[in-house]
Design a protein around this motif. Structure first.
Motif, PDB file in Angstrom:
ATOM      1  N   GLY A   1      -7.731  -1.477  -7.105  1.00 11.00           N
ATOM      2  CA  GLY A   1      -8.110  -1.276  -5.736  1.00 11.00           C
ATOM      3  C   GLY A   1      -9.312  -0.245  -5.483  1.00 11.00           C
ATOM      4  O   GLY A   1     -10.081  -0.597  -4.749  1.00 11.00           O
TER       5      GLY A   1
ATOM      6  N   SER B   1       0.774  -1.288  -0.086  1.00  7.06           N
ATOM      7  CA  SER B   1      -0.087   0.136   0.021  1.00  7.06           C
ATOM      8  C   SER B   1       0.992   1.145  -0.056  1.00  7.06           C
ATOM      9  O   SER B   1       1.909   1.352   0.563  1.00  7.06           O
TER      10      SER B   1
ATOM     11  N   ASP C   1      -3.534  -8.058   3.367  1.00  6.53           N
ATOM     12  CA  ASP C   1      -3.289  -8.336   1.956  1.00  6.53           C
ATOM     13  C   ASP C   1      -2.260  -9.413   1.737  1.00  6.53           C
ATOM     14  O   ASP C   1      -2.479 -10.132   0.855  1.00  6.53           O
TER      15      ASP C   1
ATOM     16  N   SER D   1      -9.520  -3.987   3.026  1.00  9.90           N
ATOM     17  CA  SER D   1      -8.663  -5.243   3.230  1.00  9.90           C
ATOM     18  C   SER D   1      -9.498  -6.410   3.480  1.00  9.90           C
ATOM     19  O   SER D   1      -9.132  -7.614   3.114  1.00  9.90           O
TER      20      SER D   1
ATOM     21  N   TYR E   1     -12.355  -2.498  -5.143  1.00 10.33           N
ATOM     22  CA  TYR E   1     -12.662  -3.295  -3.872  1.00 10.33           C
ATOM     23  C   TYR E   1     -12.890  -2.145  -2.911  1.00 10.33           C
ATOM     24  O   TYR E   1     -13.810  -2.488  -2.075  1.00 10.33           O
ATOM     25  N   ARG E   2     -12.500  -0.942  -2.991  1.00  7.43           N
ATOM     26  CA  ARG E   2     -13.012   0.228  -2.122  1.00  7.43           C
ATOM     27  C   ARG E   2     -14.555   0.520  -2.339  1.00  7.43           C
ATOM     28  O   ARG E   2     -15.272   0.646  -1.463  1.00  7.43           O
TER      29      ARG E   2
ATOM     30  N   ARG F   1      -3.318  -3.078   6.537  1.00  5.12           N
ATOM     31  CA  ARG F   1      -3.687  -3.378   5.088  1.00  5.12           C
ATOM     32  C   ARG F   1      -2.391  -4.359   4.504  1.00  5.12           C
ATOM     33  O   ARG F   1      -3.004  -5.520   3.936  1.00  5.12           O
TER      34      ARG F   1
ATOM     35  N   GLY G   1      -2.842  -3.051  -8.538  1.00  9.46           N
ATOM     36  CA  GLY G   1      -3.240  -3.660  -7.460  1.00  9.46           C
ATOM     37  C   GLY G   1      -2.325  -4.641  -6.407  1.00  9.46           C
ATOM     38  O   GLY G   1      -1.236  -4.482  -6.206  1.00  9.46           O
ATOM     39  N   ARG G   2      -2.732  -5.771  -6.382  1.00  7.48           N
ATOM     40  CA  ARG G   2      -2.213  -6.661  -5.220  1.00  7.48           C
ATOM     41  C   ARG G   2      -1.893  -8.182  -6.006  1.00  7.48           C
ATOM     42  O   ARG G   2      -0.978  -8.712  -5.731  1.00  7.48           O
TER      43      ARG G   2
END
Ligand code: DC
Length: 224
Positions: free
Chosen positions: A35, A12, A185, A101, A38-39, A181, A130-131
């Motif tokens: 992201g 993040s 994550d 998260s 997801y938010r 987070r 993103g992740r």
């Protein structure tokens, strides 16, 4: 010239979206902020008091969620819309950041978001951050970047960003949120944050925005 998919994953607040936007601009590609999806889902759950520990409730709620990215013609950026409402600003709030998260760790939520992300990449010519973009969403992407930066630098950057919106925010709150987070994550069961084996690591602790863009552009040119 051929068009490729570029993925940018990482911790993040290490500047993923800044680099992704710049790269997309340079290459004439579309930038997609995964992201934000997801938010926006988290915002919907909070507003509608969805108990996200109950899978059935989550599945019904997702059926009522329409996520769209629409261009803002004034600043050229694409912005997140939730059921027709522009939520680009409100999803950056700490209230959302505190829960996102947890929501992003739910399998059905990830399946919902990932399916839409993959559709957006069908024509290539995108930069998505993103992740799990390089590991799960586009495992065959031509260029994968994994970003890192020192913790203190990341906290300072996010604090400055949030302070502009809310001068009551403290650096301790921001630090606690980032640490929480990053932990969730990278430790969740479904698609945890990790560097893809073929991703190039970019530590921007001591790099200017211009320097990091030059590096990433070199990598992109090599792949094109
Ligand atoms: O990039 P961001 O800080 O706006 O992302 C918000 C949260 O969403 C982050 O804490 C983890 C989650 N996320 C995710 O799990 N997978 C993604 N591809 C993007 C974000």
């Amino acid at each position: 010239m051929s068009r490729i998919i570029i993925t940018i994953d990482g911790w993040s607040s290490c500047g993923k979206s800044t680099l992704a936007k710049q790269l997309a601009k340079e290459l004439g590609y579309t930038y997609i902020d995964s992201g934000a999806m997801y938010r926006a889902i988290t915002l919907y759950f909070l507003r509608n008091h969805i108990d996200w520990t109950e899978d059935k409730e989550v599945i019904t709620a997702l059926e009522n969620i329409l996520l769209e990215f629409k261009a803002n013609h004034k600043n050229g950026q694409s912005e997140m819309y939730l059921n027709g409402e522009n939520v680009e600003y409100v999803i950056r709030d700490l209230v959302v950041a505190e829960k996102v998260s947890d929501v992003a760790a739910i399998k059905v939520v990830r399946d919902f978001a990932v399916a839409q992300q993959q559709l957006m990449g069908e024509k290539k010519g995108i930069v998505m951050d993103g992740r799990d973009i390089g590991t799960v969403v586009f495992p065959a992407a031509a260029l994968k970047i994994f970003m890192t930066a020192d913790n203190a630098v990341r906290v300072e950057r996010r604090f400055k960003e949030l302070y502009e919106k809310n001068p009551n925010i403290t650096i301790e709150e921001v630090k606690a949120n980032l640490e929480m987070r990053d932990y969730i994550d990278s430790h969740r069961e479904v698609s945890p944050l990790r560097k893809a084996a073929d991703a190039i690591e970019l530590d921007n602790t001591h790099l200017t925005m211009k320097e990091q863009l030059e590096l990433a552009m070199q990598w992109a040119q090599q792949k094109l």
